[in-house]
Design a protein around this motif. Structure first.
Motif, mmCIF file in Angstrom:
data_model
loop_
_atom_site.group_PDB
_atom_site.id
_atom_site.type_symbol
_atom_site.label_atom_id
_atom_site.label_comp_id
_atom_site.label_asym_id
_atom_site.label_seq_id
_atom_site.Cartn_x
_atom_site.Cartn_y
_atom_site.Cartn_z
ATOM 1 N N LEU A 297 0.800 -1.232 0.000
ATOM 2 C CA LEU A 297 0.000 0.000 0.000
ATOM 3 C C LEU A 297 0.835 1.285 0.000
ATOM 4 O O LEU A 297 0.433 2.267 -0.638
ATOM 5 C CB LEU A 297 -0.981 -0.005 1.183
ATOM 6 C CG LEU A 297 -2.072 -1.091 1.111
ATOM 7 C CD1 LEU A 297 -2.963 -1.039 2.339
ATOM 8 C CD2 LEU A 297 -2.907 -0.939 -0.165
ATOM 9 N N PRO A 298 2.016 1.344 0.675
ATOM 10 C CA PRO A 298 2.801 2.582 0.601
ATOM 11 C C PRO A 298 3.302 2.918 -0.809
ATOM 12 O O PRO A 298 3.695 4.055 -1.064
ATOM 13 C CB PRO A 298 3.994 2.291 1.534
ATOM 14 C CG PRO A 298 3.463 1.314 2.528
ATOM 15 C CD PRO A 298 2.553 0.434 1.719
ATOM 16 N N LEU A 299 3.284 1.959 -1.720
ATOM 17 C CA LEU A 299 3.743 2.209 -3.083
ATOM 18 C C LEU A 299 2.595 2.488 -4.050
ATOM 19 O O LEU A 299 2.816 2.771 -5.232
ATOM 20 C CB LEU A 299 4.562 1.007 -3.592
ATOM 21 C CG LEU A 299 5.883 0.768 -2.861
ATOM 22 C CD1 LEU A 299 6.475 -0.591 -3.229
ATOM 23 C CD2 LEU A 299 6.896 1.870 -3.152
ATOM 24 N N LEU A 300 1.359 2.438 -3.558
ATOM 25 C CA LEU A 300 0.180 2.668 -4.400
ATOM 26 C C LEU A 300 -0.068 4.173 -4.584
ATOM 27 O O LEU A 300 -0.217 4.904 -3.609
ATOM 28 C CB LEU A 300 -1.049 2.016 -3.754
ATOM 29 C CG LEU A 300 -2.383 2.189 -4.474
ATOM 30 C CD1 LEU A 300 -2.382 1.485 -5.820
ATOM 31 C CD2 LEU A 300 -3.534 1.675 -3.598
ATOM 32 N N LYS A 301 -0.109 4.623 -5.826
ATOM 33 C CA LYS A 301 -0.386 6.034 -6.112
ATOM 34 C C LYS A 301 -1.885 6.292 -6.297
ATOM 35 O O LYS A 301 -2.365 7.398 -6.084
ATOM 36 C CB LYS A 301 0.368 6.475 -7.376
ATOM 37 C CG LYS A 301 1.861 6.678 -7.158
ATOM 38 C CD LYS A 301 2.632 6.725 -8.461
ATOM 39 C CE LYS A 301 2.425 8.013 -9.224
ATOM 40 N NZ LYS A 301 3.317 8.068 -10.417
ATOM 41 N N SER A 302 -2.621 5.275 -6.724
ATOM 42 C CA SER A 302 -4.060 5.420 -6.940
ATOM 43 C C SER A 302 -4.789 5.603 -5.611
ATOM 44 O O SER A 302 -4.264 5.272 -4.550
ATOM 45 C CB SER A 302 -4.614 4.185 -7.651
ATOM 46 O OG SER A 302 -3.900 3.909 -8.830
ATOM 47 N N ASP A 303 -6.013 6.130 -5.678
ATOM 48 C CA ASP A 303 -6.820 6.368 -4.480
ATOM 49 C C ASP A 303 -7.380 5.050 -3.958
ATOM 50 O O ASP A 303 -8.192 4.399 -4.625
ATOM 51 C CB ASP A 303 -7.961 7.335 -4.816
ATOM 52 C CG ASP A 303 -8.727 7.783 -3.586
ATOM 53 O OD1 ASP A 303 -9.351 6.916 -2.928
ATOM 54 O OD2 ASP A 303 -8.684 8.980 -3.255
ATOM 55 N N LEU A 316 -14.923 -2.417 -11.427
ATOM 56 C CA LEU A 316 -13.476 -2.270 -11.645
ATOM 57 C C LEU A 316 -13.105 -2.106 -13.115
ATOM 58 O O LEU A 316 -11.986 -1.712 -13.435
ATOM 59 C CB LEU A 316 -12.723 -3.485 -11.083
ATOM 60 C CG LEU A 316 -12.277 -3.420 -9.616
ATOM 61 C CD1 LEU A 316 -11.486 -4.664 -9.264
ATOM 62 C CD2 LEU A 316 -11.453 -2.165 -9.319
ATOM 63 N N SER A 317 -14.025 -2.439 -14.001
ATOM 64 C CA SER A 317 -13.739 -2.325 -15.433
ATOM 65 C C SER A 317 -13.349 -0.887 -15.759
ATOM 66 O O SER A 317 -14.057 0.065 -15.426
ATOM 67 C CB SER A 317 -14.972 -2.725 -16.245
ATOM 68 O OG SER A 317 -14.690 -2.634 -17.607
ATOM 69 N N GLY A 318 -12.186 -0.717 -16.376
ATOM 70 C CA GLY A 318 -11.712 0.626 -16.715
ATOM 71 C C GLY A 318 -10.848 1.247 -15.641
ATOM 72 O O GLY A 318 -10.196 2.263 -15.870
ATOM 73 N N ALA A 319 -10.840 0.644 -14.438
ATOM 74 C CA ALA A 319 -9.983 1.178 -13.363
ATOM 75 C C ALA A 319 -8.530 0.816 -13.651
ATOM 76 O O ALA A 319 -8.223 -0.118 -14.384
ATOM 77 C CB ALA A 319 -10.408 0.614 -12.023
ATOM 78 N N ASP A 320 -7.634 1.587 -13.069
ATOM 79 C CA ASP A 320 -6.212 1.362 -13.295
ATOM 80 C C ASP A 320 -5.481 1.509 -11.965
ATOM 81 O O ASP A 320 -5.903 2.292 -11.103
ATOM 82 C CB ASP A 320 -5.688 2.388 -14.306
ATOM 83 C CG ASP A 320 -4.337 1.992 -14.864
ATOM 84 O OD1 ASP A 320 -4.014 0.786 -14.820
ATOM 85 O OD2 ASP A 320 -3.587 2.885 -15.313
ATOM 86 N N LEU A 321 -4.409 0.768 -11.820
ATOM 87 C CA LEU A 321 -3.584 0.888 -10.620
ATOM 88 C C LEU A 321 -2.275 1.560 -10.998
ATOM 89 O O LEU A 321 -1.562 1.077 -11.878
ATOM 90 C CB LEU A 321 -3.289 -0.495 -10.015
ATOM 91 C CG LEU A 321 -4.474 -1.289 -9.462
ATOM 92 C CD1 LEU A 321 -3.992 -2.595 -8.854
ATOM 93 C CD2 LEU A 321 -5.220 -0.494 -8.425
ATOM 94 N N ALA A 322 -1.978 2.670 -10.331
ATOM 95 C CA ALA A 322 -0.710 3.371 -10.570
ATOM 96 C C ALA A 322 0.205 3.160 -9.368
ATOM 97 O O ALA A 322 -0.238 3.240 -8.218
ATOM 98 C CB ALA A 322 -0.966 4.861 -10.783
ATOM 99 N N TRP A 323 1.494 2.911 -9.658
ATOM 100 C CA TRP A 323 2.446 2.586 -8.598
ATOM 101 C C TRP A 323 3.659 3.499 -8.641
ATOM 102 O O TRP A 323 4.082 3.945 -9.701
ATOM 103 C CB TRP A 323 2.927 1.132 -8.752
ATOM 104 C CG TRP A 323 1.808 0.159 -8.648
ATOM 105 C CD1 TRP A 323 1.102 -0.394 -9.669
ATOM 106 C CD2 TRP A 323 1.222 -0.333 -7.442
ATOM 107 N NE1 TRP A 323 0.118 -1.206 -9.173
ATOM 108 C CE2 TRP A 323 0.175 -1.200 -7.822
ATOM 109 C CE3 TRP A 323 1.488 -0.135 -6.081
ATOM 110 C CZ2 TRP A 323 -0.616 -1.858 -6.887
ATOM 111 C CZ3 TRP A 323 0.705 -0.799 -5.160
ATOM 112 C CH2 TRP A 323 -0.332 -1.650 -5.558
ATOM 113 N N GLU A 324 4.205 3.782 -7.470
ATOM 114 C CA GLU A 324 5.469 4.505 -7.388
ATOM 115 C C GLU A 324 6.601 3.603 -7.872
ATOM 116 O O GLU A 324 6.552 2.386 -7.710
ATOM 117 C CB GLU A 324 5.764 4.908 -5.937
ATOM 118 C CG GLU A 324 4.863 5.981 -5.382
ATOM 119 C CD GLU A 324 5.251 6.339 -3.950
ATOM 120 O OE1 GLU A 324 6.400 6.053 -3.550
ATOM 121 O OE2 GLU A 324 4.386 6.878 -3.236
#
Length: 426
Positions: A297-303, A316-324
């Protein structure tokens, strides 16, 4: 929105901490919590097993989403109970949570879905299991069928040790009824890793990989614990391995559940053994890992709040996960004697020094407040996390932070991340 977090450990602190930083969250409650709760949330002080009082509170406060941290309330049907009363929950219903609630159920599911895993047999009594031990060669893996707080797996290096383990489970009942059904597996050699994935019933979004260190002592010696530390991402989980995890494990699991009429919404925890670039399932869990959540979780940039809400709504369709970019390392500080007998009530000093450091976190696990002081109240006490551009930097930061914390008889491993470093240095 208003969110209620249920649980009291390091995983729940990490979830509550990052939910508290979401612009989508207006009000955050966390129960029963620990010594860190008052810093980030309101604590109604309700136990995790008091479903009726939890429901009354959630209805009274118009909670938009309840996030369930530990496995026990999920396996016992908290999600079902809340949803029957019109409330939204992050966490699977009881029939889906059986992927963790019963090792036998999970192994049969994997067998039916052709998911790569160790060969196994299941047993309901000591005599039959003991006779089976005589027919196979060690090392032998013995698992309690039900929930055992992460300690229900024993790797036995002789038949005598395996039979003693069976005696402990069946006769001594060290895990209560959870150990009166067992799975006996072939031993898989390789390197362990974890992949957590958000699943809304149709779409699966994998998070970055992580690697837990379960044995209590350095060099993976001693009995298994709930986890003595973790790193993320795990170098052993290459892009190629992650693709295999999704294609051969995650989606086959979801599709097999669907054929049984089971909808899975929540997080899927795949505990893996990686052998020569091939992933095998060691176990499935129905919730975020602990200590894996504290490094992922500390590396997760998404909300985080929006992701958990979308998962629970089936959107979740269309959602994206952004990471540091970079790595995180979590070192668990435990009470002396853990996972056996340990003392409680030891005053902890130095937490605020760590919290002042950049790219550093303290996630409380077994703590409580007594006379305005933070004291130990469990086996695993604190998760000390460091982030860095490289894995070595993250590990060094975590251990520098550990050196700032003190309490009587504290114990921690001094080699968290050693396998990851070996990979990167090869």
């Amino acid at each position: 929105m208003k969110i209620l977090v249920i649980g009291s450990g390091g995983r729940e602190h990490a979830l509550a901490y990052f939910l508290s930083r979401s612009s989508a969250v207006d009000r955050l409650y966390w129960t029963p919590g620990n010594a860190a709760t008052e810093q980030i949330a309101e604590n109604p002080g309700i136990p995790v097993d008091d479903f009726e009082v939890l429901l009354k509170f959630a209805k009274k406060e118009d909670i938009n989403l309840t996030v369930v941290g530990p496995e026990l309330p999920l396996v016992e049907g908290l999600t079902d109970y809340f949803e029957e009363n019109g409330l939204l929950v992050f966490g699977p219903k009881a029939e889906a949570a059986m992927i963790e609630g019963s090792k036998i159920f999970a192994k049969k599911l994997m067998e039916e879905a052709s998911i790569p895993t160790a060969k196994y047999e299941s047993f309901l009594n000591f005599e039959e299991a003991s006779r089976y031990i005589d027919k196979i060669d060690p090392p032998i893996v013995v698992k309690a069928d039900g929930l055992a707080a992460g300690k229900g797996v024993t790797i036995c290096y002789s038949r005598e040790e395996a039979k003693q383990t069976l005696h402990n489970y069946f006769i001594e009942k060290i895990f209560g009824e959870s150990g009166t059904r067992v799975v006996i597996e072939e031993y898989l050699s390789g390197e362990e890793a974890t992949v957590l994935a958000l699943c809304d019933g149709e779409v699966i979004l994998p998070m970055i990989s992580s690697q837990d260190h379960k044995p209590v002592f350095d060099n993976d010696k001693g009995p298994n614990t709930g986890g003595m530390g973790a790193i993320a991402p795990a170098p052993v989980v290459t892009d190629s391995v992650m693709m295999k995890v999704m294609d051969r494990i995650m989606y086959p699991l979801l599709n097999k559940l669907k054929t049984k009429g089971i909808t899975y919404r929540g997080v899927i925890y795949a505990g893996l053994m990686i052998a020569d670039g091939e992933p095998y399932v060691v176990e499935f869990n129905c919730r975020f890992g602990d200590p894996e959540a504290e490094v992922v979780l500390p590396l997760l940039k998404s909300d985080l709040a929006e992701l958990l809400l979308s998962t629970s709504l089936g959107e979740l369709s269309g959602a994206d996960l952004a990471w540091e970019d970079g790595y995180a390392c979590d070192v668990v500080i435990a009470s002396g004697g853990y996972p056996g007998k340990y003392e409680k009530g030891k005053v902890i000093e130095g937490i605020e020094k760590v919290e002042r450091n950049p790219d550093s976190y303290v996630f409380h696990a077994g703590t409580k407040k007594v006379d305005n002081k933070v004291v130990t109240s469990g086996g695993r006490v604190l998760n000390i996390v460091g982030k860095g551009k490289t894995l070595k930097e993250a590990i060094d930061k975590a251990y520098k932070n550990v050196s700032l914390v003190q309490f009587e008889n504290m114990h921690y491993r001094k080699d968290i991340g050693f396998r990851g470093l070996k990979h990167l240095n090869n």
